[in-house]
Design a protein around this motif. Structure first.
Motif, PDB file in Angstrom:
ATOM      1  N   MET A  62     -14.834 -14.040 -46.376  1.00  0.00           N
ATOM      2  CA  MET A  62     -14.051 -15.288 -45.899  1.00  0.00           C
ATOM      3  C   MET A  62     -13.407 -15.960 -47.095  1.00  0.00           C
ATOM      4  SD  MET A  62     -16.863 -18.210 -45.003  1.00  0.00           S
ATOM      5  CE  MET A  62     -18.265 -18.323 -45.538  1.00  0.00           C
ATOM      6  N   ASP A  63     -12.367 -16.394 -47.043  1.00  0.00           N
ATOM      7  CA  ASP A  63     -11.538 -17.278 -47.993  1.00  0.00           C
ATOM      8  C   ASP A  63     -12.636 -18.376 -48.273  1.00  0.00           C
ATOM      9  OD1 ASP A  63      -9.627 -15.672 -48.560  1.00  0.00           O
ATOM     10  OD2 ASP A  63      -8.170 -16.925 -47.512  1.00  0.00           O
ATOM     11  N   LYS A  64     -12.579 -19.019 -49.549  1.00  0.00           N
ATOM     12  CA  LYS A  64     -13.410 -20.130 -49.842  1.00  0.00           C
ATOM     13  C   LYS A  64     -13.104 -21.291 -48.915  1.00  0.00           C
ATOM     14  CE  LYS A  64     -15.280 -18.509 -53.967  1.00  0.00           C
ATOM     15  NZ  LYS A  64     -15.138 -18.331 -55.450  1.00  0.00           N
ATOM     16  N   GLY A  65     -14.211 -21.762 -48.170  1.00  0.00           N
ATOM     17  CA  GLY A  65     -13.950 -23.008 -47.572  1.00  0.00           C
ATOM     18  C   GLY A  65     -13.498 -22.762 -46.054  1.00  0.00           C
ATOM     19  N   GLU A  66     -13.060 -21.702 -45.707  1.00  0.00           N
ATOM     20  CA  GLU A  66     -12.565 -21.530 -44.579  1.00  0.00           C
ATOM     21  C   GLU A  66     -13.503 -21.185 -43.448  1.00  0.00           C
ATOM     22  OE1 GLU A  66      -9.328 -18.331 -43.158  1.00  0.00           O
ATOM     23  OE2 GLU A  66      -8.648 -19.454 -44.954  1.00  0.00           O
ATOM     24  N   ILE A  67     -13.416 -21.755 -42.303  1.00  0.00           N
ATOM     25  CA  ILE A  67     -14.219 -21.238 -41.118  1.00  0.00           C
ATOM     26  C   ILE A  67     -14.101 -20.099 -40.677  1.00  0.00           C
ATOM     27  CG2 ILE A  67     -15.081 -21.899 -38.772  1.00  0.00           C
ATOM     28  CD1 ILE A  67     -14.583 -24.776 -39.211  1.00  0.00           C
ATOM     29  N   PRO A  68     -15.007 -18.992 -40.807  1.00  0.00           N
ATOM     30  CA  PRO A  68     -14.632 -17.538 -40.745  1.00  0.00           C
ATOM     31  C   PRO A  68     -14.587 -17.209 -39.130  1.00  0.00           C
ATOM     32  CG  PRO A  68     -17.036 -17.733 -41.444  1.00  0.00           C
ATOM     33  CD  PRO A  68     -16.307 -19.129 -41.624  1.00  0.00           C
ATOM     34  N   ASP A  69     -13.812 -16.273 -38.713  1.00  0.00           N
ATOM     35  CA  ASP A  69     -13.457 -15.972 -37.383  1.00  0.00           C
ATOM     36  C   ASP A  69     -15.180 -15.639 -36.439  1.00  0.00           C
ATOM     37  OD1 ASP A  69     -11.114 -16.269 -37.344  1.00  0.00           O
ATOM     38  OD2 ASP A  69     -10.481 -14.529 -37.591  1.00  0.00           O
ATOM     39  N   ASN A  70     -15.834 -14.972 -37.421  1.00  0.00           N
ATOM     40  CA  ASN A  70     -17.129 -14.672 -37.022  1.00  0.00           C
ATOM     41  C   ASN A  70     -18.174 -15.777 -37.033  1.00  0.00           C
ATOM     42  OD1 ASN A  70     -17.511 -14.672 -39.840  1.00  0.00           O
ATOM     43  ND2 ASN A  70     -18.573 -12.754 -39.539  1.00  0.00           N
ATOM     44  N   ALA A  71     -18.024 -17.178 -37.215  1.00  0.00           N
ATOM     45  CA  ALA A  71     -18.865 -18.060 -37.415  1.00  0.00           C
ATOM     46  C   ALA A  71     -19.449 -18.440 -35.929  1.00  0.00           C
ATOM     47  CB  ALA A  71     -18.102 -19.163 -37.951  1.00  0.00           C
ATOM     48  N   ASN A  72     -20.485 -18.980 -35.938  1.00  0.00           N
ATOM     49  CA  ASN A  72     -21.044 -19.275 -34.702  1.00  0.00           C
ATOM     50  C   ASN A  72     -20.614 -20.485 -34.091  1.00  0.00           C
ATOM     51  OD1 ASN A  72     -23.268 -17.600 -35.023  1.00  0.00           O
ATOM     52  ND2 ASN A  72     -24.908 -19.227 -35.465  1.00  0.00           N
ATOM     53  N   ALA A  99     -23.802 -27.615 -43.985  1.00  0.00           N
ATOM     54  CA  ALA A  99     -23.405 -26.258 -43.740  1.00  0.00           C
ATOM     55  C   ALA A  99     -24.408 -25.241 -44.194  1.00  0.00           C
ATOM     56  CB  ALA A  99     -22.445 -25.953 -45.049  1.00  0.00           C
ATOM     57  N   GLY A 100     -24.680 -24.125 -43.342  1.00  0.00           N
ATOM     58  CA  GLY A 100     -25.826 -23.353 -43.402  1.00  0.00           C
ATOM     59  C   GLY A 100     -27.236 -23.721 -43.178  1.00  0.00           C
ATOM     60  N   ASN A 135     -22.833 -15.889 -42.157  1.00  0.00           N
ATOM     61  CA  ASN A 135     -22.232 -16.641 -43.165  1.00  0.00           C
ATOM     62  C   ASN A 135     -23.200 -17.725 -43.570  1.00  0.00           C
ATOM     63  OD1 ASN A 135     -19.423 -15.313 -43.013  1.00  0.00           O
ATOM     64  ND2 ASN A 135     -19.599 -16.798 -41.310  1.00  0.00           N
ATOM     65  N   GLN A 136     -24.200 -17.662 -43.160  1.00  0.00           N
ATOM     66  CA  GLN A 136     -25.334 -18.716 -43.187  1.00  0.00           C
ATOM     67  C   GLN A 136     -25.729 -19.002 -44.676  1.00  0.00           C
ATOM     68  OE1 GLN A 136     -29.114 -18.488 -41.146  1.00  0.00           O
ATOM     69  NE2 GLN A 136     -29.284 -20.673 -41.487  1.00  0.00           N
ATOM     70  N   GLN A 137     -26.086 -17.992 -45.519  1.00  0.00           N
ATOM     71  CA  GLN A 137     -26.588 -18.118 -46.809  1.00  0.00           C
ATOM     72  C   GLN A 137     -25.453 -18.537 -47.743  1.00  0.00           C
ATOM     73  OE1 GLN A 137     -28.258 -14.458 -48.574  1.00  0.00           O
ATOM     74  NE2 GLN A 137     -29.064 -15.682 -50.238  1.00  0.00           N
ATOM     75  N   ALA A 138     -24.283 -17.852 -47.647  1.00  0.00           N
ATOM     76  CA  ALA A 138     -23.062 -18.425 -48.592  1.00  0.00           C
ATOM     77  C   ALA A 138     -22.976 -19.884 -48.270  1.00  0.00           C
ATOM     78  CB  ALA A 138     -21.871 -17.744 -48.239  1.00  0.00           C
ATOM     79  N   THR A 147     -21.707 -21.625 -52.140  1.00  0.00           N
ATOM     80  CA  THR A 147     -20.662 -20.715 -52.344  1.00  0.00           C
ATOM     81  C   THR A 147     -19.541 -20.363 -51.694  1.00  0.00           C
ATOM     82  OG1 THR A 147     -22.053 -18.756 -51.634  1.00  0.00           O
ATOM     83  CG2 THR A 147     -22.297 -19.290 -53.804  1.00  0.00           C
ATOM     84  N   ALA A 148     -19.556 -20.812 -50.344  1.00  0.00           N
ATOM     85  CA  ALA A 148     -18.459 -20.776 -49.407  1.00  0.00           C
ATOM     86  C   ALA A 148     -17.555 -21.888 -49.584  1.00  0.00           C
ATOM     87  CB  ALA A 148     -18.983 -20.427 -48.003  1.00  0.00           C
ATOM     88  N   SER A 149     -17.854 -22.852 -50.199  1.00  0.00           N
ATOM     89  CA  SER A 149     -17.218 -24.220 -50.110  1.00  0.00           C
ATOM     90  C   SER A 149     -16.617 -24.510 -51.558  1.00  0.00           C
ATOM     91  CB  SER A 149     -17.735 -25.106 -49.531  1.00  0.00           C
ATOM     92  OG  SER A 149     -18.934 -25.414 -50.339  1.00  0.00           O
ATOM     93  N   ASN A 150     -16.405 -23.371 -52.452  1.00  0.00           N
ATOM     94  CA  ASN A 150     -15.944 -24.093 -53.579  1.00  0.00           C
ATOM     95  C   ASN A 150     -14.529 -24.617 -53.455  1.00  0.00           C
ATOM     96  OD1 ASN A 150     -18.125 -23.098 -54.645  1.00  0.00           O
ATOM     97  ND2 ASN A 150     -17.588 -21.332 -55.537  1.00  0.00           N
ATOM     98  N   GLY A 151     -14.009 -25.033 -54.503  1.00  0.00           N
ATOM     99  CA  GLY A 151     -12.623 -25.623 -54.505  1.00  0.00           C
ATOM    100  C   GLY A 151     -12.792 -27.154 -54.418  1.00  0.00           C
ATOM    101  N   PRO A 152     -11.549 -27.618 -54.638  1.00  0.00           N
ATOM    102  CA  PRO A 152     -11.394 -29.141 -54.815  1.00  0.00           C
ATOM    103  C   PRO A 152     -12.077 -30.084 -53.695  1.00  0.00           C
ATOM    104  CG  PRO A 152      -9.354 -28.371 -54.279  1.00  0.00           C
ATOM    105  CD  PRO A 152     -10.232 -27.027 -54.490  1.00  0.00           C
TER     106      PRO A 152
END
Ligand code: ADP
Length: 361
Positions: A1-11, A22-23, A33-36, A41-46
């Motif tokens: 997934m892109d950083k910060g984005e809620i992925p389509d396969n999320a719960n 988160a997680g 995506n739980q571990q990320a 690491t899934a929410s990097n960015g400003p």
């Protein structure tokens, strides 16, 4: 997934990769995506505050129920600010019923990713628009059915990811109707860099007043300055030339158009009435004094009344500014006067604080 984005396969109840939980929340169990998310690491960015640092003034537009004209007001406020050469952003955070794209003729548009983040869709050179609906692919007719945590996660992501450029003068935030978790999320995200205040939009009838009280109390509780209350749809007002006169047969309910006869009669007997006279009728019962009275009681500014104006409705449906041409002869002057009060109040506060744009609850 892109950083910060809620992925389509999320719960289903995903709180979003930016959420504190988160997680770690129960709803994350078993999510791929739980571990990320848990390790960040899934929410990097400003963070939202970093993004908002380039925004000089932030205005929240609230209403405690849907259909009162909140999005119409937000849109026209943005058009008006852009007309006065300000750099303006309009953010539609109404996840479950985003109407902004339709109101601006932007259906089918998507936010483009760049190295800086998501780029708004520009309706004018100095008016950029972002809507939650520019980010997901459900059909326009399908409402997004998301629960609180996921909505809040999406809002945080949105505030983080959108790149508004080096500088904007005003960010108008069209919030979902009501006063819910999403509003608390919005306020918490924007607060650090200062919210100039909230405008509460309502209609005149008594039942709407209880909702406005809720809105004012909500703002007071969260320390958000109330810029004022706008009473929308305040009396149906139309130029005489737009009115149809119908002769009704009460027994059958059928009616005959007698407009020509009426106009001829006025033209013969009182032609001066055909110029500058408007037909006005009270649509909503407001014998209790409407929003103006309530504002007096609650000690918040009353910004003014916007009439129910079919021309404004048409302009909104076509995604147009009511200030273009002389089409909205009834509502445009009312909107202009309200918007001038809002800008004056923001500028006055700014002058008093020596140019610092921090909130003073
Ligand atoms: P909300 O955002 O509160 O749900 P909208 O802004 O979508 O409400 O307005 C609901 C409908 O009412 C829209 O069709 C809009 O064009 C119309 N509308 C809003 N304000 C006015 C007004 N003052 N006169 C005429 N139509 C209006």
């Amino acid at each position: 997934m892109d950083k910060g984005e809620i992925p389509d396969n999320a719960n289903e109840h995903c709180p979003g990769p930016q959420a504190e939980t988160a997680g770690k929340s129960e709803s994350c169990a078993g999510c791929p995506n739980q571990q990320a998310c848990a390790t960040g690491t899934a929410s990097n960015g400003p963070d939202p505050a970093e993004r908002m640092a380039t925004v000089k003034h932030k205005i929240l537009v609230l209403s405690c129920k849907g259909g009162v004209g909140k999005s119409t007001f937000s849109t026209q406020l943005s058009f008006a600010l852009a007309r006065t050469d300000h750099q303006v952003g309009l953010m539609d955070l109404d996840i479950c019923g985003p109407s902004m794209p339709k109101m601006l003729g932007l259906e089918g548009h998507w936010l483009h990713h760049s190295n800086y983040g998501w780029i708004p869709v520009y309706v004018e050179q100095n008016l950029g628009v972002v809507s939650i609906s520019f980010t997901h692919s459900e059909s326009d007719d399908e409402p997004a059915i998301w629960r609180g945590p996921r909505k809040s996660g999406q809002i945080i992501q949105f505030l983080k990811e959108v790149y508004w450029g080096d500088h904007i003068d005003f960010l108008v935030v069209d919030t979902p109707p009501g006063t819910s978790d999403e509003h608390i999320t919005i306020v918490n995200c924007l607060k650090d860099t200062g919210i100039d205040g909230a405008i509460i939009v309502t209609t005149p009838q008594e039942v709407a007043m209880a909702d406005v009280r809720k809105g004012v109390n909500f703002c007071k509780k969260l320390g958000v300055n109330v810029l004022g209350v706008v009473e929308n749809m305040s009396g149906l007002t139309q130029p005489l030339s737009d009115v149809k006169f119908m002769k009704l047969t009460t027994e059958t309910g059928s009616s005959v158009d007698v407009t020509q006869d009426m106009i001829s009669c006025i033209r013969e007997n009182a032609p001066e009435l055909l110029d500058g006279v408007f037909a006005w009728s009270q649509v909503f019962e407001s014998s209790g004094g409407g929003a103006e009275r309530m504002c007096e009681e609650m000690g918040v500014p009353f910004l003014g009344k916007i009439p129910l104006d079919p021309q404004l409705c048409r302009a909104a449906e076509r995604g147009k500014s009511c200030f273009e041409g002389n089409k909205c002869s009834v509502s445009a002057p009312a909107l202009k006067s309200i918007i001038e009060k809002v800008v004056a109040s923001i500028k006055m506060k700014e002058d008093l604080s020596g140019g610092e744009n921090k909130e003073t609850p």
